[in-house]
Design a protein around this motif. Sequence first.
Motif, PDB file in Angstrom:
ATOM      1  N   TYR A  38      -6.698  37.321  35.732  1.00 53.09           N
ATOM      2  CA  TYR A  38      -5.559  37.959  35.068  1.00 53.09           C
ATOM      3  C   TYR A  38      -5.562  37.530  33.614  1.00 53.09           C
ATOM      4  CZ  TYR A  38      -0.749  39.282  33.961  1.00 53.09           C
ATOM      5  OH  TYR A  38       0.363  39.843  33.381  1.00 53.09           O
ATOM      6  N   VAL A  39      -5.387  38.498  32.714  1.00 55.36           N
ATOM      7  CA  VAL A  39      -5.411  38.222  31.283  1.00 55.36           C
ATOM      8  C   VAL A  39      -3.987  38.122  30.753  1.00 55.36           C
ATOM      9  CG1 VAL A  39      -6.183  39.015  29.019  1.00 55.36           C
ATOM     10  CG2 VAL A  39      -7.599  39.447  31.048  1.00 55.36           C
ATOM     11  N   VAL A  40      -3.698  37.023  30.091  1.00 55.22           N
ATOM     12  CA  VAL A  40      -2.427  36.863  29.383  1.00 55.22           C
ATOM     13  C   VAL A  40      -2.628  37.404  27.976  1.00 55.22           C
ATOM     14  CG1 VAL A  40      -0.661  35.243  28.617  1.00 55.22           C
ATOM     15  CG2 VAL A  40      -1.905  34.826  30.754  1.00 55.22           C
ATOM     16  N   ARG A  41      -1.773  38.337  27.567  1.00 57.06           N
ATOM     17  CA  ARG A  41      -1.993  39.069  26.326  1.00 57.06           C
ATOM     18  C   ARG A  41      -0.881  38.817  25.311  1.00 57.06           C
ATOM     19  NH1 ARG A  41      -6.200  42.393  27.160  1.00 57.06           N
ATOM     20  NH2 ARG A  41      -6.739  42.852  29.336  1.00 57.06           N
ATOM     21  N   SER A  42      -1.254  38.996  24.059  1.00 57.44           N
ATOM     22  CA  SER A  42      -0.282  38.817  22.982  1.00 57.44           C
ATOM     23  C   SER A  42       0.783  39.901  23.045  1.00 57.44           C
ATOM     24  CB  SER A  42      -0.983  38.865  21.628  1.00 57.44           C
ATOM     25  OG  SER A  42      -0.023  38.872  20.575  1.00 57.44           O
ATOM     26  N   SER A  43       2.025  39.490  22.841  1.00 53.41           N
ATOM     27  CA  SER A  43       3.146  40.430  22.794  1.00 53.41           C
ATOM     28  C   SER A  43       3.490  40.842  21.371  1.00 53.41           C
ATOM     29  CB  SER A  43       4.377  39.800  23.451  1.00 53.41           C
ATOM     30  OG  SER A  43       4.710  38.571  22.802  1.00 53.41           O
ATOM     31  N   SER A  48       0.464  33.823  13.648  1.00 54.51           N
ATOM     32  CA  SER A  48      -0.257  32.565  13.792  1.00 54.51           C
ATOM     33  C   SER A  48       0.177  31.911  15.097  1.00 54.51           C
ATOM     34  CB  SER A  48       0.065  31.631  12.622  1.00 54.51           C
ATOM     35  OG  SER A  48      -0.359  32.185  11.397  1.00 54.51           O
ATOM     36  N   ILE A  49      -0.788  31.452  15.867  1.00 55.72           N
ATOM     37  CA  ILE A  49      -0.474  30.783  17.134  1.00 55.72           C
ATOM     38  C   ILE A  49      -0.075  29.342  16.827  1.00 55.72           C
ATOM     39  CG2 ILE A  49      -1.357  30.065  19.371  1.00 55.72           C
ATOM     40  CD1 ILE A  49      -3.357  32.370  19.219  1.00 55.72           C
ATOM     41  N   GLU A  50       1.166  28.992  17.148  1.00 54.22           N
ATOM     42  CA  GLU A  50       1.639  27.626  16.941  1.00 54.22           C
ATOM     43  C   GLU A  50       1.473  26.794  18.205  1.00 54.22           C
ATOM     44  OE1 GLU A  50       2.234  26.857  13.988  1.00 54.22           O
ATOM     45  OE2 GLU A  50       2.452  28.846  13.116  1.00 54.22           O
ATOM     46  N   THR A  51       1.796  27.392  19.353  1.00 54.16           N
ATOM     47  CA  THR A  51       1.687  26.691  20.635  1.00 54.16           C
ATOM     48  C   THR A  51       1.165  27.648  21.689  1.00 54.16           C
ATOM     49  OG1 THR A  51       3.582  25.272  20.100  1.00 54.16           O
ATOM     50  CG2 THR A  51       2.929  25.403  22.419  1.00 54.16           C
ATOM     51  N   ASP A 105      -6.679  30.989  16.529  1.00 51.79           N
ATOM     52  CA  ASP A 105      -5.488  30.560  15.798  1.00 51.79           C
ATOM     53  C   ASP A 105      -4.581  31.713  15.385  1.00 51.79           C
ATOM     54  OD1 ASP A 105      -7.253  31.675  14.049  1.00 51.79           O
ATOM     55  OD2 ASP A 105      -7.159  30.070  12.562  1.00 51.79           O
ATOM     56  N   THR A 106      -5.060  32.951  15.565  1.00 47.13           N
ATOM     57  CA  THR A 106      -4.305  34.123  15.122  1.00 47.13           C
ATOM     58  C   THR A 106      -4.455  35.236  16.148  1.00 47.13           C
ATOM     59  OG1 THR A 106      -4.735  33.568  12.805  1.00 47.13           O
ATOM     60  CG2 THR A 106      -3.999  35.815  13.258  1.00 47.13           C
ATOM     61  N   ASP A 135       4.232  30.110  21.501  1.00 45.20           N
ATOM     62  CA  ASP A 135       5.057  30.131  20.297  1.00 45.20           C
ATOM     63  C   ASP A 135       4.199  30.547  19.118  1.00 45.20           C
ATOM     64  OD1 ASP A 135       7.372  29.303  21.593  1.00 45.20           O
ATOM     65  OD2 ASP A 135       6.890  27.169  21.323  1.00 45.20           O
ATOM     66  N   TYR A 136       4.788  31.289  18.205  1.00 49.69           N
ATOM     67  CA  TYR A 136       4.010  31.855  17.105  1.00 49.69           C
ATOM     68  C   TYR A 136       4.885  32.045  15.880  1.00 49.69           C
ATOM     69  CZ  TYR A 136       6.336  35.984  18.983  1.00 49.69           C
ATOM     70  OH  TYR A 136       7.286  36.859  19.439  1.00 49.69           O
ATOM     71  N   THR A 137       4.213  32.228  14.761  1.00 51.63           N
ATOM     72  CA  THR A 137       4.882  32.581  13.499  1.00 51.63           C
ATOM     73  C   THR A 137       4.433  33.967  13.108  1.00 51.63           C
ATOM     74  OG1 THR A 137       4.957  30.274  12.778  1.00 51.63           O
ATOM     75  CG2 THR A 137       5.217  31.987  11.081  1.00 51.63           C
TER      76      THR A 137
END
Length: 765
Positions: A38-43, A48-51, A105-106, A135-137
């Motif tokens: 299963y792939v966890v995808r960016s929402s 920038s990926i912080e956590t 990182d992004t 968590d992200y910016t």
Amino acid sequence: MDKFGKSQPVKRVEDVRFLTGAGRYVDDIAPADALRGYVVRSSVAHASIETLDVTAARSAPGVHLVLTAADLAEAGYTEGLWGTTIPNRDGSMGASPFRPVLATDTVRYVGEALAFIVADSLQAARDAAELIEFDYTDKPAHLGLTSGGEPLHPEAPRNVAFDWGMGDEAATAEAFKTAHRTVSLEVEDNRIIVNAMEPRGCYAEMEGDRLHFAVNAQGVWEHKKHIARVLNMAEEDVRVTNPDTGGGFGMKAMPHPENFLTAIACKMLGKPVRWMSERTEGMLSDNAGRDLRHTAELAFDEHNRITAYRVQTVANMGAYNSHFAQAIQTSLFSKVLMGVYDVQTSWLQVEGVYTNTTPVDAYRGAGRPEAIYLLERVMDRAARELGLDPWELRRINFIKPHQFPYKTTTGETYDVGDFDRVLSRAESFADRAGFDARRAASEAQGKLRGLGLCYYIESILGAPVEDVKVTFDEDGGASIYVGTQSNGQGHETVFTQFLSDQTGIPAHMIRFVQGDSDLIARGGGTGGSRSVTIQNTATLAAVEKIITAFTAFLAEQNGVDEAEISFDDEQFRVGTSNVTPTMLEVAQMAREAGRTDLLTFDATATLDARSFPNGAHVAEVEIDPDTGHVTVDRYTVVDDFGNLINPMLAEGQVHGGVAQGLGQALTERVVYDEDGQLLTATFMDYAMPRADDIPMIGFTTEATPSVTNPMGMKGCGEAGTVGALAAVANAVQDAMWQRGVRQADMPFTPQRVWGMLQDARIAAE
């Protein structure tokens, strides 16, 4: 045609097992005990990926493995996805940013892979995904087809992937400066999603020390190469197989991140792992198509002959260079840029830009539909501005039969063609003479009716080399192993039919084998309308080897000279005797004589030049001005595919291609919001064409056999799509021209068409 095929409309033999549930699709044949990926995808589209904390997910029930980019790097998997790069106009190379298998990182588009979870069940993997802390910016999303904006990659500070040009810019500019008349048109080519019947999927398992990777793709060797590269394995230690594949359209030709994640997880765990995309997941992550903006210009002399053609295109690359995108979009575009017209000079400039969207790559005939759509739209506009019949304008500018072979200004050589003959057949077949009466009848009912023409040409592309293997089996039959891969085109029927035609072996005694990198040395896969032409050329080479070897064997067995042995496509004849064995009988004789060297034959074929299918598509549409609803009322196709092996399959290919083209023209459009969120991620929002959008399609052929292959074939796989876009668009423009609409861009949904008509009405008041 008898020498190279009987040209019979043989029904598809594979349809029986498909329709009775006996297909071998990847999700049907994955190991029953395989773990689920299963792939966890960016929402978010750009951040920038912080956590990215997966600690809780790793300890969730049923979870065996959770992978992040850091885990891959720690395990030594540092390679990324490969993407093409082409030269810029100034001689430098286009941007080549790294595309990781998992975001590092992004994140750069909604749906980009962040993590891969492997669990006992899909539900367990989904439950674990809910425990991941992401968590992200936020960063600004760049979505427009323009340079500038927030950079996606340090390598492209202006978000320009490449700036490529082809032709004689100075001579073209001079031709426009001295032209009797010039015409220009801006055209948008809407982004679309593949939506193959079968979404992407794969599984991996260890076979001893070797990795077996099965994928529903368009070939095996490209995937074998890249699986080996990313997993740091020798290619001989990787076996890739393709089961039945339910639609490819180019999108499944290239690797996607999930392929590598599944294979890596299998290797790390030593257990089989399977992954299958869901529909919305595919809409978010599959490589998309089209998404271009063009400006096209034509220069004419006083006799309405084209003297120059100039094109400026901005192409959306999405977030990364994809596998074929840059090379396909430019090289394929240029192959058929000039269409079927005798043009003295041209200039093509394509700028690729990065945006925070899924990568855009070749599919549904990428390159050819874009070029022909653009050219045939501006040709139609030119006819209106010149006050000329659009059919006559095309006839004036056609390359004439005596000019072949014809070298275009982009350097491509067309081998043969008789475009006027094809167009004349289309004019009659479509009953153009009766159009005025049909338009009058529509007007009497308050409807608008339009007639649209597209004369297309496309290029048979893909790898010019193909392999084949023919074996004579212990059960008394034969097998043919091919390097192409059927995605629904009917290869099992056409390749066995062709081998049967050439050898006299009954088709039902020929076993068809595709998609196994262990069983055939190499293959070019399926794409670019190449399959039947190049694969059957290889089959001809194999048959020639068989006949030569069997002739020598029979001469030795019968004590005669080889010159006394002949083969008539069904039986060998030994001199004037009554010895007339079939090919299968000779194979059995060889087996009994211990001649195992006569039971397997490999052959490779190379096409030194391309062939160029072409034809006329004629669409008639009726528009209800009160609602904006567009009905394609009549659709007619006259194609020049050269010689046909199986006319029924060719017609089916055209029907499917036309349906794809009508989908893009009438209903399909990818929409993102200003933050890069995909708004068309379900079939509630992304409108695929339905049965009532497709008319009965009239189809016939008018052949001028190609001279670039021994069968005189030209291919047909993408021809329907190439012609459909402009035919429908020109018909809609023709219908609305009388109401003052001067710019009509796809898709022609009711809301958009109604809006165009209202805008024209208001402007006229």
